[in-house]
Design an enzyme around this catalytic site. Structure first.
Site, PDB file in Angstrom:
ATOM      1  CD  GLN A  81      -2.655   1.164   2.634  1.00 49.80           C
ATOM      2  OE1 GLN A  81      -2.219   0.633   3.657  1.00 49.80           O
ATOM      3  NE2 GLN A  81      -3.859   1.679   2.572  1.00 49.80           N
TER       4      GLN A  81
ATOM      5  CD  GLU B 203      -5.816   0.036   6.170  1.00 52.65           C
ATOM      6  OE1 GLU B 203      -4.693  -0.130   6.675  1.00 52.65           O
ATOM      7  OE2 GLU B 203      -6.100   1.026   5.479  1.00 52.65           O
TER       8      GLU B 203
ATOM      9  CG  ASN C  57      -6.763   4.212  17.635  1.00 51.47           C
ATOM     10  OD1 ASN C  57      -6.751   3.781  16.479  1.00 51.47           O
ATOM     11  ND2 ASN C  57      -6.761   3.424  18.692  1.00 51.47           N
ATOM     12  CD  GLU C  58      -4.110   9.576  18.907  1.00 52.57           C
ATOM     13  OE1 GLU C  58      -3.698   9.156  19.998  1.00 52.57           O
ATOM     14  OE2 GLU C  58      -3.871   9.010  17.820  1.00 52.57           O
TER      15      GLU C  58
END
Length: 398
Positions: free
Chosen positions: A126, A244, A384-385
């Site tokens: 990717q 994803e 995650n932020e």
């Protein structure tokens, strides 16, 4: 939602278990359960076994080689694979670029690439993150300039997982530097053997070579390898990322880690008593198990909502956050439980050719390596932020 499995679903679980007992090579499952390295050959061997059974790409349409499994069947199979010690299918081809090609690609692209992904003839990586464009992906700088029937690509990608093995990269490039950020991006398929591509390893905190830097120096890519429309690749990118992030939830993997934690706690002794008898430690296990049960229900609801071709929304970000945090919590507890056995695993224990008896026990082997490896889980796939910002925008309409 009825959380009880139907008789048909229970029968499917038994079918999956029988398949894994008979077809999953013992060498591979042992390596997975001991936390030892898997070579590309190990991964390819397992993916080809799955493909021969027709079970490698359950999320694909049947006409392209997928199954007609329900969302619950997919969940059951993933859970049984992790419980049996099966390797996680390398996602970049089967679970990431293939859905994009199926939805946005030309008929020629589907006919060429999809069979080669199923056969593991082509491995993918990717090309999203860059040194200055990770969480803010739309600020990427890698350029692709049209030159006749080719694009000429220059720039750099980073944290490119398994690029040193990959035959192809699906890559976001900027084709219109004057356009609004998201509108000037295109989605290209790049042959990694093209002249001008350099791959350099990055060794991670756990001592592994999994990620890389990739440099492009006047790399010529045929225009026919453009997926979707020029300057509208952000649509492909968003579609891929939702799949994803839902996959990163990793409910089956987390359940397997929880089972390992319980095993560790039942064997490790503190003051002559199993650690599982310690009420404080037992409460920590109960807490992560309850969180996992809630995440599993949310994951099943999301899968059920997408079975007719829909795309998950904020749910994918929620599941990405919760799934990665849970795996970090569990690997921390495993590491804490095994005490001195959590010292980093020696290189010779992880190596492909190690035939000597492990210095670590069967249940604590690679505990620290798993803990260190899991630190990155809350970053990849969009930190995650950033996921919390996405949730706020989508749900609260900020």
């Amino acid at each position: 939602m009825d959380i009880q499995f139907t008789p048909e679903e229970c029968a499917f679980r038994e079918e999956a278990r029988a398949f894994l007992r008979s077809q999953l090579p013992a060498e591979i499952s042992t390596r997975v359960q001991q936390g030892k390295r898997l070579s590309k050959e190990h991964q390819v061997a397992w993916m080809r076994i799955l493909n021969e059974r027709g079970w490698l790409a359950p999320s694909w349409p049947v006409e392209h080689g997928g199954t007609d499994w329900t969302a619950v069947q997919k969940h059951i199979f993933e859970e049984e694979c992790f419980a049996a010690g099966a390797p996680r299918v390398v996602a970049f081809g089967v679970k990431m670029v293939a859905p994009v090609i199926i939805k946005f690609g030309t008929e020629a692209q589907k006919a060429h690439f999809l069979p080669r992904i199923l056969s593991s003839e082509d491995w993918w990586c990717q090309g999203y993150s860059e040194p200055g464009a990770g969480s803010d992906l739309a600020s990427l700088k890698t350029r692709a300039v049209r030159d006749g029937d080719h694009y000429v690509v220059n720039g750099q990608k980073i944290w490119t997982t398994l690029a040193h093995y990959a035959d192809w990269m699906f890559c976001l490039v900027r084709t219109d530097p004057e356009a609004q950020q998201q509108r000037g991006i295109s989605f290209l398929l790049i042959d990694m053997n093209t002249p001008g591509i350099t791959v350099r390893p990055i060794i991670t905190l756990d001592g592994e070579h999994e990620v890389n830097e990739v440099f492009f120096d006047n790399v010529r890519v045929p225009v026919e390898n453009l997926v979707g429309e020029e300057n509208k690749g952000w649509t492909c990118a968003k579609y891929l990322l939702t799949h994803e992030r839902t996959s990163i939830a990793g409910i089956g993997q987390t359940k397997a880690l929880l089972a390992k934690l319980k095993l560790v706690a039942s064997r490790e002794l503190r003051n002559g008593q199993p650690l599982l008898d310690d009420p404080l430690f037992r409460a920590q296990i109960a807490d992560v198990e309850m969180q996992l049960m809630a995440a599993e229900m949310s994951n099943l609801r999301t899968l059920a909502a997408t079975r007719d071709g829909g795309v998950p929304g904020a749910e994918s970000s929620i599941l990405k956050i919760k799934g990665t945090e849970l795996r970090q919590q569990i690997t921390y507890l495993i590491n804490k439980a095994v005490g001195t056995y959590s010292l980093p695993v020696l290189e010779e224990e992880l190596g492909y050719g190690c035939g000597a008896e492990l210095l670590h026990t069967d249940y604590s082997s690679a505990a620290s390596n798993q803990y260190l490896d899991m630190r990155k889980a809350s970053i990849y796939g969009g930190s995650n932020e950033i996921q919390k910002n996405i949730i706020a925008k989508m749900i609260l309409e900020l």
